[in-house]
Structures are given as C-alpha cells and as structure tokens.
Design an enzyme around this catalytic site. Sequence first.
Site, PDB file in Angstrom:
ATOM      1  N   SER A  34      25.211 -37.062 -23.133  1.00  0.00           N
ATOM      2  CA  SER A  34      24.242 -37.536 -23.939  1.00  0.00           C
ATOM      3  C   SER A  34      24.579 -36.934 -25.124  1.00  0.00           C
ATOM      4  O   SER A  34      24.264 -37.660 -26.290  1.00  0.00           O
ATOM      5  CB  SER A  34      23.048 -37.210 -23.480  1.00  0.00           C
ATOM      6  OG  SER A  34      22.982 -35.921 -23.639  1.00  0.00           O
ATOM      7  N   TYR A  89      19.164 -37.731 -22.069  1.00  0.00           N
ATOM      8  CA  TYR A  89      19.021 -38.429 -20.939  1.00  0.00           C
ATOM      9  C   TYR A  89      17.891 -37.806 -20.057  1.00  0.00           C
ATOM     10  O   TYR A  89      17.562 -38.352 -19.164  1.00  0.00           O
ATOM     11  CB  TYR A  89      20.386 -38.072 -20.325  1.00  0.00           C
ATOM     12  CG  TYR A  89      21.400 -39.313 -20.970  1.00  0.00           C
ATOM     13  CD1 TYR A  89      21.187 -39.790 -21.969  1.00  0.00           C
ATOM     14  CD2 TYR A  89      22.635 -39.540 -19.989  1.00  0.00           C
ATOM     15  CE1 TYR A  89      22.176 -40.791 -22.471  1.00  0.00           C
ATOM     16  CE2 TYR A  89      23.510 -40.314 -20.578  1.00  0.00           C
ATOM     17  CZ  TYR A  89      23.314 -41.031 -21.923  1.00  0.00           C
ATOM     18  OH  TYR A  89      24.245 -41.980 -22.399  1.00  0.00           O
ATOM     19  N   GLY A  90      17.865 -36.322 -20.061  1.00  0.00           N
ATOM     20  CA  GLY A  90      17.007 -35.663 -19.112  1.00  0.00           C
ATOM     21  C   GLY A  90      15.597 -36.033 -19.110  1.00  0.00           C
ATOM     22  O   GLY A  90      14.821 -35.854 -18.131  1.00  0.00           O
ATOM     23  N   ASN A 135      24.846 -33.412 -16.178  1.00  0.00           N
ATOM     24  CA  ASN A 135      24.098 -33.196 -14.830  1.00  0.00           C
ATOM     25  C   ASN A 135      23.345 -34.287 -14.721  1.00  0.00           C
ATOM     26  O   ASN A 135      23.040 -34.877 -13.395  1.00  0.00           O
ATOM     27  CB  ASN A 135      23.285 -31.940 -14.770  1.00  0.00           C
ATOM     28  CG  ASN A 135      24.381 -30.640 -14.954  1.00  0.00           C
ATOM     29  OD1 ASN A 135      24.663 -30.204 -13.670  1.00  0.00           O
ATOM     30  ND2 ASN A 135      24.924 -30.177 -16.034  1.00  0.00           N
ATOM     31  N   GLU A 195      21.329 -28.777 -29.508  1.00  0.00           N
ATOM     32  CA  GLU A 195      21.822 -29.592 -30.230  1.00  0.00           C
ATOM     33  C   GLU A 195      21.485 -29.323 -31.764  1.00  0.00           C
ATOM     34  O   GLU A 195      22.147 -29.635 -32.580  1.00  0.00           O
ATOM     35  CB  GLU A 195      20.640 -30.909 -30.221  1.00  0.00           C
ATOM     36  CG  GLU A 195      21.118 -31.836 -28.802  1.00  0.00           C
ATOM     37  CD  GLU A 195      22.526 -32.507 -29.001  1.00  0.00           C
ATOM     38  OE1 GLU A 195      23.009 -32.889 -30.225  1.00  0.00           O
ATOM     39  OE2 GLU A 195      23.297 -32.620 -27.829  1.00  0.00           O
ATOM     40  N   THR A 218      24.844 -29.340 -19.279  1.00  0.00           N
ATOM     41  CA  THR A 218      26.008 -29.033 -19.758  1.00  0.00           C
ATOM     42  C   THR A 218      25.562 -28.286 -21.220  1.00  0.00           C
ATOM     43  O   THR A 218      26.462 -27.837 -21.892  1.00  0.00           O
ATOM     44  CB  THR A 218      27.089 -30.099 -19.804  1.00  0.00           C
ATOM     45  OG1 THR A 218      26.365 -31.188 -20.404  1.00  0.00           O
ATOM     46  CG2 THR A 218      27.599 -30.396 -18.546  1.00  0.00           C
TER      47      THR A 218
END
Length: 271
Positions: A12, A43-44, A75, A151, A184
């Site tokens: 992502s 995404y999570g 993941n 990020e 990750t």
Amino acid sequence: MNSPTNIGVFDSGIGGITVLRALARKFPEENFVYLGDTARLPYGAKSPTTIRKYTEQNLKFLMTKNVKAMVIACNSASTQWSEPLFENTPVFNVIQPGARAALARSSELRIGVLGTRATIESKSYELALKSLNPDVQVFSQASPLLVHLAEEGWIDDPVTNLIVYRYLQPLLSQRIDTLILGCTHYPILQNSIQRVTGQQVELVDSGEALAEDLEQAFVAGRIKRSENPTRSISFYCTDNAETFATLARRLLKDDGIDFENFEMADLQDIR
Ligand code: DGL
C-alpha cells in the site's frame, strides 16, 4: 517474445520497501518493479473484499511490467490472497514465511503478532502458526497507528516510542519470546520496537523470511535467475510521489539504490 525479467513487488505504501530492500540484498543481480498504492493507503483499515480487489488490480498492473514473479509485500493483502499463481506467474506472500521463521526462532512457543487491524482480524498468522505447530501460543495486537508513523518517517521519535510501548504492553505481559512484525511498515520502526521489547524478544521481519522462499523457488527452477549483470529497479506509486520518494531514498541509500523519481501508476481503469 523475450522471457520476463522482473520481480514485481507491491504494498500500500512505504512498508514494502523493507521487503524490496531484503530482496535486493539477497538477489543483487535481479531486476525489480515496485508499486506503492499510496492513493489507497491504509489497506489495514479496509474490508477483506476491498483489500482483495486492490490486490488483484495491483497484480494486474505488475503483469504489464514484464514480471516473472510477484511479491505481495503487504501482510494485509497477503491475508486475502494465498493463491500461488496469477495468470501462470508465481505469487509470493509474507504470511507463511513469517510464521515459519517465527517458529524456528521461538524456544518457548509464545509468539506475539503485531499487525494492522485487517491482518489481526483475519487470524492468518494464528492459523498458519498453529497448522505448523499446534502447541504454539499466539498473542495478537492490532497496531494501526504504526503504519502512519512509518509513512511520516517518525523513526526513533519519542512519540513513536510511546505509542509502540502502549501497543506492546499486552503482548509483553504474556511473556512472548518472539514477535512477528506482521506489517511490512513495522521494520522501519524496528529500533523503537526492540527498545521496548528488550533483546530477549526475537523480532521476525516477514520480508527477510520471504527472501528465503524466493531463494528456494530459484533453486527449484520455478523462477529463472537473471542473466543480466546490471540490475534495474523501477518505482511506481499511485499518489504523492515526492513524499514517498524522499522516505524510500532514506531507506534504500545504505544499499546504494537510488532513483530519479517515482512514475505515477493509474489503477482506476484496471478491472
Ligand atoms: N504494509 C502493509 C501491511 O503489511 C499495509 C499497511 C496499511 O496499508 O495499512 O499490512
């Protein structure tokens, strides 16, 4: 037609760069294409259906880049995509290698998993670990804020340390001896995490574990090794390329990997 030459890698966002780094170190002669789906991060926090749809679009995008194998360096996406092939091209995900590496290192069989909400709710690590060893005890903790701290590049920041401490307390009170960094993005914050766990807890980086899986695929002849001595790595992302490129450069500079800029990828029309 020439045979495909690249290994496609996606996440992502910036997290997959930790996987790319591990792969680039282990396979210095291979070419890579990296996609960060920054427009749709995180995404999570998405539902399984949405994550699977994004994953399929990313795989389709990478298929247009002359790939011989693809790595789901995320993941959350790996929990929704376990098929070993996509249009006849091998696909690797991080869950099984991470679970195997954790079991190999754990002496007490008390394993913690830190991951996004999607990863923890999927129970993918718990299932993978227990299918490999039914005696293992698994303690899981969703830690979504860590994705955003990574990020932002808040590496080794006091605020990061505090948040890491708060997320890890429930796992440490269970006396885990091994901790799977089940996102990750988290190896970017490895120093903060290891400071809180202490050296007695083994940290498992799923990217490094996955590199072992790829090596086996090369040895078994499932993927052909590159015959090109000068390697290339191309980078794509779906939004905010500059911010992303700055942090990626910081993570990759010690490995001598540099790049001009990220190209933009438009996934909207991929069905
Ligand atoms: N790095 C990803 C993972 O391993 C996703 C983080 C996110 O987008 O929430 O789960």
